[in-house]
Enzyme design. Structure first.
Site, mmCIF file in Angstrom:
data_model
loop_
_atom_site.group_PDB
_atom_site.id
_atom_site.type_symbol
_atom_site.label_atom_id
_atom_site.label_comp_id
_atom_site.label_asym_id
_atom_site.label_seq_id
_atom_site.Cartn_x
_atom_site.Cartn_y
_atom_site.Cartn_z
ATOM 1 N N ASP A 1 -1.839 3.351 -1.913
ATOM 2 C CA ASP A 1 -0.912 2.336 -2.436
ATOM 3 C C ASP A 1 -1.628 1.493 -3.491
ATOM 4 O OD1 ASP A 1 1.124 3.091 -0.725
ATOM 5 O OD2 ASP A 1 0.875 1.419 0.660
ATOM 6 N N ARG B 1 3.211 8.106 -7.446
ATOM 7 C CA ARG B 1 4.423 7.361 -7.081
ATOM 8 C C ARG B 1 4.573 6.231 -8.102
ATOM 9 N NH1 ARG B 1 3.469 3.972 -2.101
ATOM 10 N NH2 ARG B 1 3.859 5.863 -0.909
HETATM 11 P P1 FDA Z 1 15.177 -3.964 -7.133
HETATM 12 O O1 FDA Z 1 14.259 -5.045 -6.727
HETATM 13 O O2 FDA Z 1 15.746 -3.978 -8.507
HETATM 14 O O3 FDA Z 1 16.357 -3.883 -6.096
HETATM 15 C C1 FDA Z 1 17.447 -3.009 -6.256
HETATM 16 C C2 FDA Z 1 18.310 -3.070 -5.008
HETATM 17 O O4 FDA Z 1 17.599 -2.540 -3.915
HETATM 18 C C3 FDA Z 1 18.686 -4.486 -4.562
HETATM 19 O O5 FDA Z 1 19.837 -4.938 -5.206
HETATM 20 C C4 FDA Z 1 18.882 -4.295 -3.075
HETATM 21 O O6 FDA Z 1 20.140 -3.713 -2.807
HETATM 22 C C5 FDA Z 1 17.833 -3.272 -2.735
HETATM 23 N N1 FDA Z 1 16.559 -3.891 -2.300
HETATM 24 C C6 FDA Z 1 15.376 -3.894 -2.962
HETATM 25 N N2 FDA Z 1 14.415 -4.495 -2.225
HETATM 26 C C7 FDA Z 1 15.024 -4.882 -1.083
HETATM 27 C C8 FDA Z 1 14.561 -5.554 0.084
HETATM 28 N N3 FDA Z 1 13.303 -5.960 0.220
HETATM 29 N N4 FDA Z 1 15.454 -5.799 1.099
HETATM 30 C C9 FDA Z 1 16.745 -5.384 0.986
HETATM 31 N N5 FDA Z 1 17.226 -4.738 -0.103
HETATM 32 C C10 FDA Z 1 16.392 -4.494 -1.115
HETATM 33 N N6 FDA Z 1 4.879 -1.952 -4.612
HETATM 34 C C11 FDA Z 1 3.576 -2.072 -4.979
HETATM 35 O O7 FDA Z 1 3.233 -3.012 -5.685
HETATM 36 N N7 FDA Z 1 2.656 -1.154 -4.574
HETATM 37 C C12 FDA Z 1 2.990 -0.068 -3.825
HETATM 38 O O8 FDA Z 1 2.120 0.753 -3.488
HETATM 39 C C13 FDA Z 1 4.361 0.082 -3.451
HETATM 40 N N8 FDA Z 1 4.765 1.128 -2.694
HETATM 41 C C14 FDA Z 1 6.115 1.340 -2.486
HETATM 42 C C15 FDA Z 1 6.550 2.490 -1.843
HETATM 43 C C16 FDA Z 1 7.913 2.738 -1.716
HETATM 44 C C17 FDA Z 1 8.374 4.001 -1.060
HETATM 45 C C18 FDA Z 1 8.862 1.790 -2.212
HETATM 46 C C19 FDA Z 1 10.335 2.053 -2.127
HETATM 47 C C20 FDA Z 1 8.423 0.640 -2.806
HETATM 48 C C21 FDA Z 1 7.062 0.387 -2.940
HETATM 49 N N9 FDA Z 1 6.617 -0.789 -3.530
HETATM 50 C C22 FDA Z 1 5.279 -0.902 -3.856
HETATM 51 C C23 FDA Z 1 7.549 -1.941 -3.715
HETATM 52 C C24 FDA Z 1 8.165 -1.952 -5.111
HETATM 53 O O9 FDA Z 1 7.191 -2.259 -6.059
HETATM 54 C C25 FDA Z 1 9.328 -2.968 -5.220
HETATM 55 O O10 FDA Z 1 8.835 -4.242 -4.975
HETATM 56 C C26 FDA Z 1 10.489 -2.709 -4.282
HETATM 57 O O11 FDA Z 1 10.764 -1.335 -4.194
HETATM 58 C C27 FDA Z 1 11.777 -3.414 -4.758
HETATM 59 O O12 FDA Z 1 12.156 -2.966 -6.002
HETATM 60 P P2 FDA Z 1 13.332 -1.876 -6.260
HETATM 61 O O13 FDA Z 1 12.770 -0.898 -7.196
HETATM 62 O O14 FDA Z 1 13.824 -1.329 -4.985
HETATM 63 O O15 FDA Z 1 14.506 -2.543 -7.041
#
Ligand code: FDA
Length: 341
Positions: free
Chosen positions: A161, A214
């Protein structure tokens, strides 16, 4: 100070911060709230308060499989049965003694052994600060080497990560060193974050190296000199980087792109691009977090796309949970209303 008084003071501080947070949210918008929650995710006093308050775990457990590896295996089996694969994460970070780093390593080896024993379709995700990156480059390297040996033995893979920008360079160097030493083939992968300006250059290099990557948006508090302050810019960069990861050059070099997001618009845009370029559905995967957008996870899988769910477990859940709160303010209201109840 008398222990009860100290606890009471901490509870008061916690609620005061939560109240200020809510006011700040209404006055200055989500960006301030996010900063505050990310500050709280690293504050010791807040961690102590939240983790000694049982209702907090009840809310946090929406995002966490449980406290033990048995919980993690059970939840993974349920997720596998839905047709989704898994990456398991033993929670913990910012470890500052070699003994604690070794304990985390042993727990992760035991996890890999259980993945093998129960035939779970799962890889493992690990955090460099949990394995000693703050202690010394040799300690974290040695711990990861042992994990890769176990990954070979138990036939799984390890993803490193990405944490905050203080460790981006060291983490990338560590990943490259392990990959080059990896006599077992590509059992090690890396994560990069679309909110960092540097990521475009990093992804170009990783494409040339045929890395197992990723892509996520990024979950830490970063200064404006290093990361896009506006979410819209991060989102646009995510799409642009995704297209680069799906390019012909990238596929020729053997990159297997993993897109970690719950952003449905972004996911649809990536799918549209892949269709236009006639890229096979099995040439990439989407990754989402346990407890977030389960409907979307299932929908993408039903449409024939590969979906992997990131499932954390363990007792050190506080910072992970706070980052989940920071990502979506609505989670905070849910959390506070549960606490009050
Ligand atoms: P965004 O924040 O734009 O959200 C889009 C939609 O997703 C929201 O409207 C909501 O519906 C839903 N959503 C998103 N987060 C939510 C939450 N916490 N609770 C409820 N609903 C939520 N980061 C990092 O810095 N280092 C890493 O190694 C990783 N590893 C990682 C693995 C995996 C499998 C995932 C999915 C994410 C990570 N992340 C991470 C976290 C990533 O950087 C990011 O902070 C989150 O995925 C939230 O961003 P989104 O891309 O989902 O979209």
């Amino acid at each position: 100070m008398h222990p009860n008084r100290s606890f009471f003071t901490r509870i008061l501080l916690f609620f005061a911060t939560a109240t200020i947070t809510t006011i700040v949210l209404y006055r200055n918008g989500e960006r301030w709230l996010r900063s505050l929650l990310l500050y709280l995710s690293t504050a010791d006093w807040a961690r102590q308060t939240a983790t000694s308050f049982p209702p907090a775990w009840q809310v946090a457990s929406r995002f966490i499989a449980g406290e033990t590896s048995q919980d993690a295996i059970r939840v993974s089996q349920e997720v596998n049965q839905l047709g989704l694969s898994v990456t398991l994460n033993y929670l913990g970070e910012s470890v500052d003694t070699p003994k604690d780093a070794a304990a985390a390593r042993e727990a992760i080896i035991q996890l890999m052994q259980q993945i093998h024993q129960y035939g779970v379709n799962a890889t493992v995700s690990v955090k460099p600060t949990q394995l000693g990156i703050h202690i010394s480059p040799d300690i974290v390297h040695e711990n990861l080497q042992q994990l890769l040996t176990a990954a070979e033995k138990y036939d799984t893979r390890i993803r490193i990560d990405m944490e905050d920008s203080h460790v981006t360079d060291t983490t990338l160097n560590l990943y490259r060193r392990l990959r080059d030493e990896d006599q077992f083939g590509h059992r090690v992968g890396i994560v990069i974050q679309a909110y960092l300006y540097r990521t475009e250059a990093d992804i170009q290099a990783l494409i040339q190296e045929g890395a197992w990557v990723r892509l996520c948006k990024g979950a830490y508090k970063e200064p404006h000199e290093l990361a896009f302050p506006e979410k819209a810019d991060t989102d646009a960069n995510f799409l642009s980087l995704s297209k680069q990861m799906l390019s012909e050059e990238s596929r020729r070099r053997g990159m297997y792109p993993c897109f970690a997001t719950h952003d449905e618009k972004l996911i649809r845009a990536i799918i549209q691009h892949a269709r236009q370029e006639q890229i096979d559905k099995n040439a990439f995967e989407f990754q989402m977090l346990y407890g977030v957008r389960r409907d979307l996870q299932q929908e993408m899988s039903t449409e024939g796309y590969r979906v992997r769910v990131y499932i954390p477990y363990g007792t050190a859940w506080y910072p992970y949970f706070m980052r989940r709160l920071a990502e979506r303010p609505a989670n905070l209201y849910f959390f506070l209303s549960n606490l009050v109840r």
